[in-house]
Design a protein around this motif. Structure first.
Motif, PDB file in Angstrom:
ATOM      1  N   VAL A 152       0.806  -1.170  -0.057  1.00 20.72           N
ATOM      2  CA  VAL A 152       0.018   0.075  -0.076  1.00 20.72           C
ATOM      3  C   VAL A 152       0.935   1.465  -0.060  1.00 20.72           C
ATOM      4  O   VAL A 152       1.698   1.296   0.779  1.00 20.72           O
ATOM      5  CB  VAL A 152      -1.120   0.163   1.081  1.00 20.72           C
ATOM      6  CG1 VAL A 152      -0.040  -0.101   2.598  1.00 20.72           C
ATOM      7  CG2 VAL A 152      -1.882   1.195   1.159  1.00 20.72           C
ATOM      8  N   TYR A 159      -6.098  -2.604   6.846  1.00 23.10           N
ATOM      9  CA  TYR A 159      -5.672  -3.906   5.976  1.00 23.10           C
ATOM     10  C   TYR A 159      -5.088  -5.028   6.789  1.00 23.10           C
ATOM     11  O   TYR A 159      -5.458  -6.261   6.680  1.00 23.10           O
ATOM     12  CB  TYR A 159      -4.741  -3.537   4.969  1.00 23.10           C
ATOM     13  CG  TYR A 159      -5.338  -2.304   3.966  1.00 23.10           C
ATOM     14  CD1 TYR A 159      -6.814  -2.030   4.111  1.00 23.10           C
ATOM     15  CD2 TYR A 159      -4.471  -1.686   3.426  1.00 23.10           C
ATOM     16  CE1 TYR A 159      -7.120  -0.949   3.241  1.00 23.10           C
ATOM     17  CE2 TYR A 159      -4.923  -0.737   2.394  1.00 23.10           C
ATOM     18  CZ  TYR A 159      -6.201  -0.089   2.453  1.00 23.10           C
ATOM     19  OH  TYR A 159      -6.650   0.683   1.844  1.00 23.10           O
ATOM     20  N   SER A 164      -1.540   7.789  -5.617  1.00 20.84           N
ATOM     21  CA  SER A 164      -2.310   7.530  -6.932  1.00 20.84           C
ATOM     22  C   SER A 164      -1.728   8.318  -8.034  1.00 20.84           C
ATOM     23  O   SER A 164      -2.445   7.837  -9.247  1.00 20.84           O
ATOM     24  CB  SER A 164      -3.491   7.707  -6.420  1.00 20.84           C
ATOM     25  OG  SER A 164      -3.987   9.168  -6.156  1.00 20.84           O
ATOM     26  N   ILE A 192      -2.021  -1.186  -3.798  1.00 15.76           N
ATOM     27  CA  ILE A 192      -3.093  -0.037  -3.717  1.00 15.76           C
ATOM     28  C   ILE A 192      -2.377   1.100  -3.536  1.00 15.76           C
ATOM     29  O   ILE A 192      -1.328   1.401  -2.739  1.00 15.76           O
ATOM     30  CB  ILE A 192      -3.809  -0.587  -2.173  1.00 15.76           C
ATOM     31  CG1 ILE A 192      -4.639  -1.635  -2.234  1.00 15.76           C
ATOM     32  CG2 ILE A 192      -5.006   0.716  -1.911  1.00 15.76           C
ATOM     33  CD1 ILE A 192      -5.731  -1.775  -3.588  1.00 15.76           C
ATOM     34  N   HIS A 231      -3.137   5.206  -2.675  1.00 15.27           N
ATOM     35  CA  HIS A 231      -4.045   6.347  -2.090  1.00 15.27           C
ATOM     36  C   HIS A 231      -3.505   7.761  -2.528  1.00 15.27           C
ATOM     37  O   HIS A 231      -2.301   7.733  -2.720  1.00 15.27           O
ATOM     38  CB  HIS A 231      -4.476   6.318  -0.718  1.00 15.27           C
ATOM     39  CG  HIS A 231      -5.227   5.071  -0.156  1.00 15.27           C
ATOM     40  ND1 HIS A 231      -6.294   4.832  -0.715  1.00 15.27           N
ATOM     41  CD2 HIS A 231      -4.466   4.028   0.587  1.00 15.27           C
ATOM     42  CE1 HIS A 231      -6.671   3.339  -0.343  1.00 15.27           C
ATOM     43  NE2 HIS A 231      -5.740   3.025   0.684  1.00 15.27           N
ATOM     44  N   CYS A 247      -8.633   5.281  -4.747  1.00 14.37           N
ATOM     45  CA  CYS A 247      -7.852   4.354  -4.861  1.00 14.37           C
ATOM     46  C   CYS A 247      -7.461   3.712  -5.920  1.00 14.37           C
ATOM     47  O   CYS A 247      -8.520   3.373  -6.938  1.00 14.37           O
ATOM     48  CB  CYS A 247      -8.744   2.887  -3.891  1.00 14.37           C
ATOM     49  SG  CYS A 247      -8.195   1.515  -4.166  1.00 14.37           S
ATOM     50  N   ALA A 256      -5.122   0.812  -8.239  1.00 18.20           N
ATOM     51  CA  ALA A 256      -4.544  -0.568  -7.884  1.00 18.20           C
ATOM     52  C   ALA A 256      -3.333  -0.918  -9.082  1.00 18.20           C
ATOM     53  O   ALA A 256      -3.490  -0.649  -9.961  1.00 18.20           O
ATOM     54  CB  ALA A 256      -5.554  -1.632  -7.601  1.00 18.20           C
ATOM     55  N   ALA A 280     -10.350  -0.213  -1.297  1.00 15.64           N
ATOM     56  CA  ALA A 280      -9.428  -1.440  -1.102  1.00 15.64           C
ATOM     57  C   ALA A 280      -9.911  -2.466  -0.464  1.00 15.64           C
ATOM     58  O   ALA A 280      -9.458  -3.467  -0.929  1.00 15.64           O
ATOM     59  CB  ALA A 280      -8.223  -0.640  -0.816  1.00 15.64           C
TER      60      ALA A 280
END
Length: 444
Positions: A177, A192, A217, A236, A238, A245, A247, A344
């Protein structure tokens, strides 16, 4: 004079356009306006921020403005924007204030306001707040001055909410992440892991300066590398305030917001959660999303660009999912705004429950090549009314048929017309976009 509030609150260069004086005035006016609408009790406001350095200064100004207008303030510290929206409802507050400029560079900051229940303020209320900025209001004194306290368990409350909305444990899922050195830096890795995933966190050490700096992101390269290095099932990413989100699959391919929505919509359809078998998307979503949903019996409702319009359509139709290509996804049963962490969790839950890799799940949708050309014009209205432009668009649409799409959209802030073409092949899309751009340019 232009409107102070944009589609996502007030945003600008911190201590330049967005000064502490303006922040104080906005907060005080908001408290007064809401109190005028409901005098049955003392107003309560939740205040959160992302970790950028100017947030400390602006938080102090916002808290002072609210208290000076007689509102009690609940400070929740550094939190994702969707956490603040949730906490407004959770704490039965009348107002939420999030201090963040989302994916913007560190020198910028912003103020986003939420109404009771965590919903975005209506335009009319924002207009009242703006009109009241210079009001010579009577200030409360003595016991009527607002009080300020901290909510020490804010993150725990938000985490519990997210876990309750996760339909399947994430055991066996290894995820990298990228927290963008932003508001998700503490929340995302923690929740998570609590959901059962093995988590490798990167860019999760905010220092007030490094938010969105080559990460998150809007900069996926380091996440792609990390996923391969760690043999992760997915990555993931952010943005600075974690309302988005995106990926990356196990081989480093980017999975955008359209593909994420496709995966989640079909998962919800399987679970009987997809209201009226309908997904809400904006006009900028890839045609591939429409084709994939049509093949699976899912309707797509289309709105103008902007999460505000997606939210309006979701609420009007009572639909269960909507969002944007940028990864801003709204699940109204669990959130009143886009929530990157919730998105996510739901995506990883689908991987865990099916045992299928993300690439296979996202493969339900094939992204068509999309070309966007910005054409500078003298008169956007002349372009909109041009018969030559209409004829050119009609000709391209006829050539592309159902496997392509044309969209001409005037910029809301500049003298530009954006020409977007999607087609089965990149060369076809580029040639059509260039051809239409030439016609648009010739009109003005």
């Amino acid at each position: 004079m232009s409107r102070l509030f944009g589609t996502d609150g007030v945003r600008g260069l911190a201590n330049g356009e967005l000064t502490p004086e303006l922040a104080l005035a906005i907060a005080a006016s908001a408290a007064r306006v809401l109190a005028a609408h409901d005098r049955s009790h003392r107003q309560v406001a939740v205040v959160g921020r992302d970790p950028r350095a100017s947030g400390e200064m602006l938080e102090a100004a916002v808290v002072a403005g609210l208290a000076s207008a007689g509102a009690d303030v609940l400070r929740v510290g550094v939190q994702p924007t969707p956490a603040v929206a949730f906490l407004v409802s959770e704490l039965n507050a009348d107002l939420g204030v999030m201090i963040s400029a989302s994916h913007n560079p560190m020198p910028d900051n912003g103020i986003k306001l939420f109404a009771a229940g965590g919903h975005k303020l209506p335009d009319g209320i924002e207009d009242e707040i703006e009109a009241g900025l210079d009001a010579d209001a009577v200030r409360p004194t003595g016991a009527e001055v607002g009080r300020v306290s901290d909510v020490d368990d804010a993150l725990d409350r938000y985490s519990a909410h997210l876990l309750a909305a996760t339909p399947h444990p994430l055991a066996g899922v290894r995820v990298v992440v990228d927290c963008a050195n932003g508001a998700a830096s503490a929340a995302a890795p923690e929740v998570y892991r609590k959901a059962g995933a093995e988590v490798i966190a990167i860019h999760a050490e905010p220092d007030g300066i490094n938010i969105n700096d080559g990460c998150g992101s809007t900069h996926l390269e380091q996440l792609q590398t990390a996923v391969l290095e760690h043999g992760a099932d997915l990555g993931i990413a952010h943005d600075g305030d974690a309302d988005r989100c995106l990926a990356v699959d196990a081989v480093g391919q980017i999975i955008d917001g359209d593909q994420i929505m496709a995966v989640l919509a079909l998962a919800m359809a399987d679970d009987g959660e997809l209201t009226d078998e309908t997904l809400v998307a904006t006009v900028m979503s890839n045609l591939g999303l429409h084709l994939a949903m049509r093949a699976h019996g899912v309707n797509v409702r289309t709105t103008a660009v902007g999460d505000r319009y997606v939210l309006e359509e979701l609420r009007a139709g009572g639909y269960a999912i909507g969002g944007e290509q940028s990864g801003h996804v709204v699940l109204p049963a669990h959130a009143t705004t886009g929530d990157g962490l919730l998105t996510a969790l739901r995506l990883m839950s689908r991987i865990a429950s099916t045992g299928r890799p993300l690439a296979e799940l996202a493969g339900v949708m094939r992204r068509l090549p999309q070309v966007l050309v910005n054409v500078r014009v003298a008169d956007k209205a002349a372009v909109a009314g041009s018969e030559a432009v209409r004829d050119a668009v009609g000709a391209v649409e006829a050539e592309l048929g159902e496997e392509g799409r044309v969209l001409l959209r005037p910029s809301g802030t500049e003298q530009l017309v954006r020409v977007m073409v999607e087609a089965p092949a990149q060369d076809t899309a580029q040639a059509a976009a260039d051809r239409l751009a030439g016609v648009v340019s010739a009109v003005s």
